[in-house]
Motif scaffolding. Structure first.
Motif, PDB file in Angstrom:
ATOM      1  N   THR A 129      -9.974   2.727   7.063  1.00  0.00           N
ATOM      2  CA  THR A 129     -11.356   3.159   8.044  1.00  0.00           C
ATOM      3  C   THR A 129     -12.657   2.949   7.475  1.00  0.00           C
ATOM      4  O   THR A 129     -13.491   2.440   8.061  1.00  0.00           O
ATOM      5  N   THR A 130     -12.543   1.546   6.409  1.00  0.00           N
ATOM      6  CA  THR A 130     -13.622   1.246   5.300  1.00  0.00           C
ATOM      7  C   THR A 130     -13.034  -0.385   5.368  1.00  0.00           C
ATOM      8  O   THR A 130     -12.436  -0.394   4.372  1.00  0.00           O
ATOM      9  N   ALA A 131     -14.062  -1.674   5.677  1.00  0.00           N
ATOM     10  CA  ALA A 131     -14.476  -2.258   5.477  1.00  0.00           C
ATOM     11  C   ALA A 131     -15.266  -2.876   4.729  1.00  0.00           C
ATOM     12  O   ALA A 131     -15.973  -3.375   5.407  1.00  0.00           O
ATOM     13  N   LEU A 134       0.501  -1.296  -0.306  1.00  0.00           N
ATOM     14  CA  LEU A 134       0.121  -0.490  -0.187  1.00  0.00           C
ATOM     15  C   LEU A 134       0.428   1.078  -0.258  1.00  0.00           C
ATOM     16  O   LEU A 134       1.674   1.468   0.318  1.00  0.00           O
ATOM     17  N   PRO A 135       0.706   2.088  -0.526  1.00  0.00           N
ATOM     18  CA  PRO A 135       1.854   3.227  -0.518  1.00  0.00           C
ATOM     19  C   PRO A 135       1.271   3.883   0.632  1.00  0.00           C
ATOM     20  O   PRO A 135       0.233   3.797   1.680  1.00  0.00           O
ATOM     21  N   PHE A 171     -13.361   1.917  -6.093  1.00  0.00           N
ATOM     22  CA  PHE A 171     -13.247   3.328  -6.177  1.00  0.00           C
ATOM     23  C   PHE A 171     -11.645   3.825  -7.068  1.00  0.00           C
ATOM     24  O   PHE A 171     -12.223   4.733  -6.128  1.00  0.00           O
ATOM     25  N   ARG A 172     -10.884   3.441  -6.949  1.00  0.00           N
ATOM     26  CA  ARG A 172      -9.619   3.871  -7.554  1.00  0.00           C
ATOM     27  C   ARG A 172      -9.193   4.175  -6.606  1.00  0.00           C
ATOM     28  O   ARG A 172      -8.517   4.719  -6.511  1.00  0.00           O
ATOM     29  N   ARG A 173      -9.247   4.003  -5.325  1.00  0.00           N
ATOM     30  CA  ARG A 173      -8.376   3.731  -3.987  1.00  0.00           C
ATOM     31  C   ARG A 173      -7.484   2.759  -3.065  1.00  0.00           C
ATOM     32  O   ARG A 173      -8.109   1.284  -3.710  1.00  0.00           O
ATOM     33  N   GLY A 229      -6.691  10.500   1.696  1.00  0.00           N
ATOM     34  CA  GLY A 229      -8.308  10.032   1.053  1.00  0.00           C
ATOM     35  C   GLY A 229      -8.513   8.215   2.212  1.00  0.00           C
ATOM     36  O   GLY A 229      -7.421   8.139   2.569  1.00  0.00           O
ATOM     37  N   PRO A 230      -8.958   7.340   1.494  1.00  0.00           N
ATOM     38  CA  PRO A 230      -9.281   6.428   2.078  1.00  0.00           C
ATOM     39  C   PRO A 230      -8.362   5.664   1.579  1.00  0.00           C
ATOM     40  O   PRO A 230      -8.220   5.449   0.204  1.00  0.00           O
TER      41      PRO A 230
END
Ligand SMILES: Cc1cc2nc3c(=O)[nH]c(=O)nc-3n(C[C@H](O)[C@H](O)[C@H](O)COP(=O)(O)O)c2cc1C
Ligand code: SF4
Length: 448
Positions: free
Chosen positions: A124-126, A75-76, A208-210, A81-82
């Motif tokens: 922060t969201t699963a 992960l960067p 969501f491109r994240r 952002g999320p």
């Protein structure tokens, strides 16, 4: 191998709470010490948890066996952002039901691992992506998630810490391809589950491109126990790295093995990684049914191919099945095929499954799976030609991410049973064609 490979000494951990009264409830889980791993994790830094999981040697249980800690470290860093965590509970590989049992019987063990993994990856969201057909799992999970919110184990400032996490359940779209990680992400976004071309991998550009991590349900359950018991405990179970092979990452930890097919006692067992198919069949599944012998064994879902009867002593770790020409360990869903069963029928069923499940984006996969099914239909109708075997071999050699012709691994999974069946059972296939006999259930032909 460590001592712990001896399955008679092995104490189940992942299935340790099965059979307890109300094993799925938060109260029962906490009475057994549940959420102590999360409490501990929240006192650690994210890097410490990632390092712990790396040190444990945990490899993903969803099929590919990719090292979990390493995946998290892709992960960067220092981005705003999320970041999302996606839990893969699509579980559509034939013969595979370990995720279902874990969720139905001990959901908090999995959810605890998800909160720890999300904290470690700064998600922060699963999203918990669950096979649609798993209605009972869905209800059990929803109840468990509701209990967690009420107890301060989810939502804002978990257990009084600075960390906040929401978990959303997402019911799947009833297709095998929804389990492929980028197909899953597309489906989660409300689209058709068409796998994406990689790179970019989800760690860089996922939901969501994240940046997104996708992990299997059993993988997350292992995380809970690694935090509780430590990396050394996990590494003391299973098969260590092969020192002669620098690319071998070892096969550590407990594993859930599904056993089905022609055995007396199909079921799910937890054993150290590296038990043999023979031990699973004879000691844990009551032997081959009807006093027959095994002709072939699928090591880990049909996409991994077949082991023949003389390969049953192969260790079912991440490296073992590959040594006998299978694609890998896959989901460790062992399916036993007895010596009264025609390999033409078995192969036909495999091909029919993949032809049905191919999403159709890549021509070699779409056409290759359809044509291999048609060729096997012809054989089962008594109209096969000897040349069909080489034709099947040619098709199987030209589809997949390995020959570099397709977007996702479904095509490799479709090719492998064909390759193995021809490599290991060619005389039987030739005899079938020469006999000109028709299958007992030709009405299945065209059912796809
Ligand atoms: C066609 C296809 C279907 C897959 N189905 C599943 C699945 O149902 N569950 C799963 O965890 N992984 C599945 N995978 C593997 C995922 O793409 C991904 O590697 C995995 O979820 C990562 O989790 P892990 O690292 O914890 O194993 C599938 C892969 C392919 C190519
Ligand atoms: S390999 Fe098959 S299933 Fe995968 S994206 Fe291509 S067509 Fe779809």
């Amino acid at each position: 191998m460590t001592d712990n490979i001896n399955s008679t000494k092995f104490e189940p951990v992942l299935l340790g709470r099965l059979g307890r009264p109300n094993s799925a409830s938060l109260a029962s889980y906490q009475a057994d010490g549940g959420y102590s791993a999360l409490r501990k994790a929240l006192t650690m830094t994210q890097t410490q948890i990632v390092d712990l999981v790396k040190d444990s040697g945990l490899r993903g249980r969803g099929g590919a066996g990719f090292p979990t800690g390493l995946k998290w470290s892709f992960l960067p860093q220092n981005i705003s952002g999320p970041i999302y965590m996606c839990i893969n509970g699509d579980e559509s590989e034939p013969g595979t039901f370990n995720n279902r049992i874990l969720i139905e019987e001990d959901p908090h063990q999995v959810l605890e691992g998800i909160v720890i993994g999300s904290y470690a990856t700064r998600a922060t969201t699963a999203y918990f992506y669950l096979r649609y057909e798993y209605g009972r799992c869905y209800r059990t999970l929803q109840k468990a998630v509701d209990e967690m919110y009420a107890a301060g184990l989810l939502g804002k400032n978990i257990l009084g810490s600075d960390y906040s996490l929401d978990i959303h359940l997402h019911r799947g779209a009833c297709a095998y391809i929804c389990g492929e990680e980028t197909g899953l992400i597309e489906s989660l976004e409300g689209k058709r589950a068409w796998p994406r071309i990689k790179p970019p991998f989800p760690a860089v550009e996922g939901a969501f491109r994240r940046p997104t991590v996708v992990n299997n349900v059993e993988t997350m359950a292992c995380v809970t126990h690694i935090v509780n018991r430590g990396a050394e405990w996990f590494k003391s179970i299973g098969v260590p790295k092969d020192p002669s092979n620098p690319r071998d990452a070892g096969s550590y930890g407990p594993k859930l093995y599904c056993i089905s097919g022609h055995v007396n006692k199909p079921g799910l067992v937890e054993l150290p990684l590296g038990v043999t198919a023979r031990e699973l069949i004879d000691q844990h599944a009551g032997g081959v049914w009807k006093g027959r012998k095994a002709k072939a064994v699928v090591p880990g879902g049909i996409s991994m191919g077949f082991m023949s009867a003389d390969e049953l002593d192969t260790p079912l770790d991440f490296a073992g099945p590959g040594r006998v020409g299978c694609l890998g360990l896959g989901t460790a869903a062992v399916v036993v095929i007895d010596d009264h069963t025609s390999m033409v029928d078995v192969l036909y069923n495999c091909c029919r499954f993949f032809a049905h499940e191919s999403c159709g984006q890549c021509t070699p996969c779409r056409e290759g799976t359809a044509w291999s099914t048609k060729i096997l239909e012809r054989m089962r109708a008594g109209r096969g030609k000897i040349g069909d075997i080489d034709l099947l071999l040619e098709i199987s050699g030209s589809i997949g991410t390995m020959p570099g012709t397709t977007i996702c691994g479904l095509a490799d999974g479709a090719a492998w049973p064909i390759k193995n069946a021809i490599q290991k059972f060619r005389p039987e296939l030739e005899e079938y064609i020469r006999s000109g006999r028709k299958a007992e259930a030709p009405q299945l032909a065209g059912a796809h």
